[in-house]
Design a protein around this motif. Structure first.
Motif, PDB file in Angstrom:
ATOM      1  N   PHE A 178      -2.246   0.820  -5.408  1.00 49.94           N
ATOM      2  CA  PHE A 178      -0.883   0.667  -4.922  1.00 49.94           C
ATOM      3  C   PHE A 178      -0.667   1.512  -3.667  1.00 49.94           C
ATOM      4  O   PHE A 178      -1.182   2.617  -3.546  1.00 49.94           O
ATOM      5  N   ARG A 179       0.109   0.960  -2.764  1.00 49.30           N
ATOM      6  CA  ARG A 179       0.446   1.679  -1.543  1.00 49.30           C
ATOM      7  C   ARG A 179       1.951   1.925  -1.504  1.00 49.30           C
ATOM      8  O   ARG A 179       2.743   1.096  -1.942  1.00 49.30           O
ATOM      9  N   HIS A 180       2.293   3.082  -0.944  1.00 48.26           N
ATOM     10  CA  HIS A 180       3.691   3.481  -0.878  1.00 48.26           C
ATOM     11  C   HIS A 180       4.346   2.820   0.330  1.00 48.26           C
ATOM     12  O   HIS A 180       3.845   2.898   1.442  1.00 48.26           O
ATOM     13  N   LEU A 181       5.475   2.139   0.102  1.00 45.57           N
ATOM     14  CA  LEU A 181       6.174   1.433   1.177  1.00 45.57           C
ATOM     15  C   LEU A 181       7.624   1.904   1.207  1.00 45.57           C
ATOM     16  O   LEU A 181       8.298   1.913   0.171  1.00 45.57           O
ATOM     17  N   ARG A 182       8.088   2.272   2.364  1.00 46.94           N
ATOM     18  CA  ARG A 182       9.472   2.716   2.515  1.00 46.94           C
ATOM     19  C   ARG A 182      10.224   1.722   3.406  1.00 46.94           C
ATOM     20  O   ARG A 182       9.804   1.436   4.527  1.00 46.94           O
ATOM     21  N   LEU A 183      11.336   1.183   2.896  1.00 48.79           N
ATOM     22  CA  LEU A 183      12.199   0.292   3.655  1.00 48.79           C
ATOM     23  C   LEU A 183      13.598   0.902   3.681  1.00 48.79           C
ATOM     24  O   LEU A 183      14.334   0.854   2.677  1.00 48.79           O
ATOM     25  N   GLY A 184      13.934   1.474   4.796  1.00 45.87           N
ATOM     26  CA  GLY A 184      15.227   2.148   4.881  1.00 45.87           C
ATOM     27  C   GLY A 184      15.264   3.356   3.964  1.00 45.87           C
ATOM     28  O   GLY A 184      14.408   4.234   4.010  1.00 45.87           O
ATOM     29  N   SER A 185      16.238   3.355   3.079  1.00 43.39           N
ATOM     30  CA  SER A 185      16.379   4.472   2.141  1.00 43.39           C
ATOM     31  C   SER A 185      15.674   4.225   0.820  1.00 43.39           C
ATOM     32  O   SER A 185      15.664   5.081  -0.058  1.00 43.39           O
ATOM     33  N   LYS A 186      15.069   3.035   0.660  1.00 46.18           N
ATOM     34  CA  LYS A 186      14.417   2.683  -0.601  1.00 46.18           C
ATOM     35  C   LYS A 186      12.913   2.793  -0.475  1.00 46.18           C
ATOM     36  O   LYS A 186      12.343   2.569   0.595  1.00 46.18           O
ATOM     37  N   GLU A 187      12.284   3.117  -1.601  1.00 47.38           N
ATOM     38  CA  GLU A 187      10.834   3.254  -1.639  1.00 47.38           C
ATOM     39  C   GLU A 187      10.250   2.290  -2.669  1.00 47.38           C
ATOM     40  O   GLU A 187      10.849   2.064  -3.721  1.00 47.38           O
ATOM     41  N   TYR A 188       9.068   1.713  -2.352  1.00 48.24           N
ATOM     42  CA  TYR A 188       8.418   0.747  -3.238  1.00 48.24           C
ATOM     43  C   TYR A 188       6.930   1.077  -3.317  1.00 48.24           C
ATOM     44  O   TYR A 188       6.344   1.635  -2.402  1.00 48.24           O
ATOM     45  N   TRP A 189       6.344   0.685  -4.464  1.00 46.83           N
ATOM     46  CA  TRP A 189       4.886   0.721  -4.609  1.00 46.83           C
ATOM     47  C   TRP A 189       4.388  -0.712  -4.517  1.00 46.83           C
ATOM     48  O   TRP A 189       4.774  -1.559  -5.306  1.00 46.83           O
ATOM     49  N   VAL A 190       3.559  -0.977  -3.536  1.00 46.47           N
ATOM     50  CA  VAL A 190       3.066  -2.337  -3.292  1.00 46.47           C
ATOM     51  C   VAL A 190       1.572  -2.387  -3.567  1.00 46.47           C
ATOM     52  O   VAL A 190       0.813  -1.536  -3.095  1.00 46.47           O
ATOM     53  N   MET A 191       1.147  -3.413  -4.329  1.00 43.11           N
ATOM     54  CA  MET A 191      -0.276  -3.544  -4.663  1.00 43.11           C
ATOM     55  C   MET A 191      -1.062  -4.046  -3.462  1.00 43.11           C
ATOM     56  O   MET A 191      -0.645  -4.992  -2.791  1.00 43.11           O
ATOM     57  N   ASP A 192      -2.179  -3.429  -3.206  1.00 50.61           N
ATOM     58  CA  ASP A 192      -3.065  -3.868  -2.132  1.00 50.61           C
ATOM     59  C   ASP A 192      -3.780  -5.148  -2.569  1.00 50.61           C
ATOM     60  O   ASP A 192      -4.527  -5.136  -3.552  1.00 50.61           O
ATOM     61  N   PRO A 193      -3.560  -6.282  -1.894  1.00 54.38           N
ATOM     62  CA  PRO A 193      -4.091  -7.577  -2.378  1.00 54.38           C
ATOM     63  C   PRO A 193      -5.612  -7.631  -2.493  1.00 54.38           C
ATOM     64  O   PRO A 193      -6.150  -8.101  -3.484  1.00 54.38           O
ATOM     65  N   LYS A 194      -6.321  -7.142  -1.471  1.00 53.78           N
ATOM     66  CA  LYS A 194      -7.787  -7.230  -1.492  1.00 53.78           C
ATOM     67  C   LYS A 194      -8.375  -6.370  -2.601  1.00 53.78           C
ATOM     68  O   LYS A 194      -9.280  -6.801  -3.331  1.00 53.78           O
ATOM     69  N   LEU A 195      -7.857  -5.163  -2.739  1.00 44.04           N
ATOM     70  CA  LEU A 195      -8.373  -4.280  -3.776  1.00 44.04           C
ATOM     71  C   LEU A 195      -8.030  -4.801  -5.161  1.00 44.04           C
ATOM     72  O   LEU A 195      -8.832  -4.737  -6.087  1.00 44.04           O
ATOM     73  N   ALA A 196      -6.816  -5.354  -5.295  1.00 44.04           N
ATOM     74  CA  ALA A 196      -6.404  -5.930  -6.578  1.00 44.04           C
ATOM     75  C   ALA A 196      -7.317  -7.090  -6.960  1.00 44.04           C
ATOM     76  O   ALA A 196      -7.693  -7.245  -8.130  1.00 44.04           O
ATOM     77  N   GLN A 197      -7.689  -7.887  -5.978  1.00 44.57           N
ATOM     78  CA  GLN A 197      -8.587  -9.021  -6.237  1.00 44.57           C
ATOM     79  C   GLN A 197      -9.951  -8.529  -6.708  1.00 44.57           C
ATOM     80  O   GLN A 197     -10.551  -9.104  -7.631  1.00 44.57           O
ATOM     81  N   MET A 198     -10.447  -7.465  -6.094  1.00 47.20           N
ATOM     82  CA  MET A 198     -11.729  -6.892  -6.505  1.00 47.20           C
ATOM     83  C   MET A 198     -11.658  -6.362  -7.939  1.00 47.20           C
ATOM     84  O   MET A 198     -12.543  -6.625  -8.753  1.00 47.20           O
ATOM     85  N   ARG A 199     -10.577  -5.635  -8.234  1.00 47.91           N
ATOM     86  CA  ARG A 199     -10.427  -5.085  -9.582  1.00 47.91           C
ATOM     87  C   ARG A 199     -10.287  -6.204 -10.610  1.00 47.91           C
ATOM     88  O   ARG A 199     -10.816  -6.119 -11.723  1.00 47.91           O
ATOM     89  N   ALA A 200      -9.556  -7.243 -10.251  1.00 44.21           N
ATOM     90  CA  ALA A 200      -9.379  -8.377 -11.166  1.00 44.21           C
ATOM     91  C   ALA A 200     -10.719  -9.023 -11.498  1.00 44.21           C
ATOM     92  O   ALA A 200     -11.005  -9.331 -12.666  1.00 44.21           O
ATOM     93  N   ALA A 201     -11.567  -9.200 -10.480  1.00 46.94           N
ATOM     94  CA  ALA A 201     -12.885  -9.807 -10.696  1.00 46.94           C
ATOM     95  C   ALA A 201     -13.748  -8.931 -11.595  1.00 46.94           C
ATOM     96  O   ALA A 201     -14.477  -9.434 -12.462  1.00 46.94           O
ATOM     97  N   GLU A 202     -13.664  -7.604 -11.405  1.00 45.43           N
ATOM     98  CA  GLU A 202     -14.450  -6.685 -12.231  1.00 45.43           C
ATOM     99  C   GLU A 202     -14.035  -6.762 -13.697  1.00 45.43           C
ATOM    100  O   GLU A 202     -14.877  -6.860 -14.593  1.00 45.43           O
ATOM    101  N   HIS A 203     -12.731  -6.730 -13.960  1.00 45.73           N
ATOM    102  CA  HIS A 203     -12.252  -6.788 -15.343  1.00 45.73           C
ATOM    103  C   HIS A 203     -12.500  -8.163 -15.969  1.00 45.73           C
ATOM    104  O   HIS A 203     -12.785  -8.249 -17.168  1.00 45.73           O
ATOM    105  N   LEU A 204     -12.407  -9.201 -15.166  1.00 50.45           N
ATOM    106  CA  LEU A 204     -12.681 -10.546 -15.686  1.00 50.45           C
ATOM    107  C   LEU A 204     -14.131 -10.648 -16.153  1.00 50.45           C
ATOM    108  O   LEU A 204     -14.405 -11.170 -17.239  1.00 50.45           O
TER     109      LEU A 204
END
Length: 377
Positions: free
Chosen positions: A15-41
């Motif tokens: 997850f990467r930290h994303l700030r939009l204005g006064s709000k903060e979000y954790w956003v999943m990195d798509p490429k890394l998530a895809q790699m992790r998904a393949a490993e667990h699958l």
């Protein structure tokens, strides 16, 4: 030490930290998530083997669940299959069945979407799903179930699921479960699939527009009423006869001839059909050129019957050509240098069986054709 630091694998957060204005979000990195998904699958699939214990299957489900969390479209459907495989001794909770099916379908899994669609439509194809989701299905009015069924049928068809495609076409044509027959929806679906090049739909819909079934029989009682349009039906059948699957292409040509024999194509249909088919061959219709080559070959020269003729003879075509070896060579010339490699090879075999006689005038003609074609290429 420096070499070790350079070669050492660095940690990358999912997850990467994303700030939009006064709000903060954790956003999943798509490429890394895809790699992790393949490993667990892969880990999950490795734990499901013929001699797997219940504990191993439970661990396998956990790995599939992690793959699902990382966005894998296949793992939620595999979890559904595990739930359905062990109804009395579940290795994963039954109450998650519909959620997992929906998740897989929304991620583009056509098999999951088809099962959802058929279950919402109450078609009884997947009784276990209908039974486990009975409480959910019972809460929905029939119109909502039909709407959701059509939605998931569309997703399954978009993923290339032919079972879903055939089922929805038949539902609009005859009515299936909660889906009533519907002429406009039937035509719209068929037209859409024809534009996408679906060979089976070209055959079925083309036959339908000619007023017959794919078996060349009259329409079945209770079928949706669609205005006949033999001209368009003939176009679709001839397009299907150029398709990739040879057996379907032959069936399409057979239906063209059946339509002519039934008088569907109107008065003077034989001459009209002859002109149309000759035009098709000139437009590089290899399969039709092969048939014309065979039936224009004098009977005395027909030695070994080619496999495509043995599978589907189509003897009506012999009434459209004149038996003469020069004409046979002409048709073979068109088939031999077409784009379909399998049909071109069939033309070569036919050429070898019929005309490969060293020293004969016919052999010289064939050689000259090959040389002239090669020089143009």
């Amino acid at each position: 030490m420096d070499d070790y630091q350079k070669s050492k694998r660095r940690y990358t957060p999912v997850f990467r930290h994303l700030r939009l204005g006064s709000k903060e979000y954790w956003v999943m990195d798509p490429k890394l998530a895809q790699m992790r998904a393949a490993e667990h699958l892969k880990k999950g699939l490795d734990l499901f083997h013929e001699e797997a214990s219940t504990a191993e299957k439970a661990l396998g489900c956990e790995e599939l669940l992690l793959a699902t969390d990382f966005g894998c479209p296949e793992s939620p459907f595999l979890l559904v299959l595990q739930i359905l495989s062990y109804p009395d001794d579940p290795v994963f909770p039954h109450h998650d069945l519909l959620n997992l099916l929906r998740l897989a379908a929304e991620r583009g899994n056509g098999r999951a979407a088809y099962r959802l669609a058929a279950s919402y439509a109450q078609m009884s194809h997947f009784p276990a799903i209908e039974q486990l989701g009975e409480a959910h299905f019972a809460c929905l009015p029939n119109q909502d179930r039909v709407r959701l069924a059509e939605y998931y049928f569309a997703r399954a068809i978009a993923d290339g699921n032919d079972e879903a495609m055939d089922e929805l076409i038949m539902a609009y044509a005859y009515g299936r479960g909660l889906i009533a027959k519907h002429s406009a929806k039937f035509q719209r679906l068929c037209e859409t699939l024809v534009k996408k090049g679906k060979q089976t739909v070209m055959i079925g819909y083309g036959a339908w527009l000619c007023g017959m079934t794919v078996g060349g029989k009259p329409m079945l009682p209770g079928a949706v009423e669609v205005p006949k349009d033999p001209v368009r039906g003939l176009d679709y059948l001839l397009r299907a006869s150029r398709g990739a699957k040879l057996n379907l292409a032959q069936q399409a040509l057979k239906l063209v001839l059946v339509a002519q024999s039934l008088g569907v194509l109107g008065t003077g249909s034989l001459q009209k059909l002859q002109r149309r088919l000759f035009k098709e061959v000139k437009d590089k219709h290899q399969l039709l050129a092969l048939y014309f080559a065979w039936y224009s070959t004098p009977i005395a020269m027909r030695k070994e019957i080619p496999p495509f003729i043995a599978d589907e003879p189509l003897p009506q075509l012999q009434h459209l050509v004149v038996p003469h070896e020069d004409l046979a060579i002409k048709w073979l010339d068109l088939a031999l240098f077409g784009v379909d490699a399998a049909l071109a090879n069939a033309a070569k075999l036919l050429l070898a069986n019929l005309f490969a006689k060293v020293g004969t005038q016919t052999h010289k003609k064939v050689v000259n054709i090959g040389l002239s074609k090669a020089s143009r290429a």
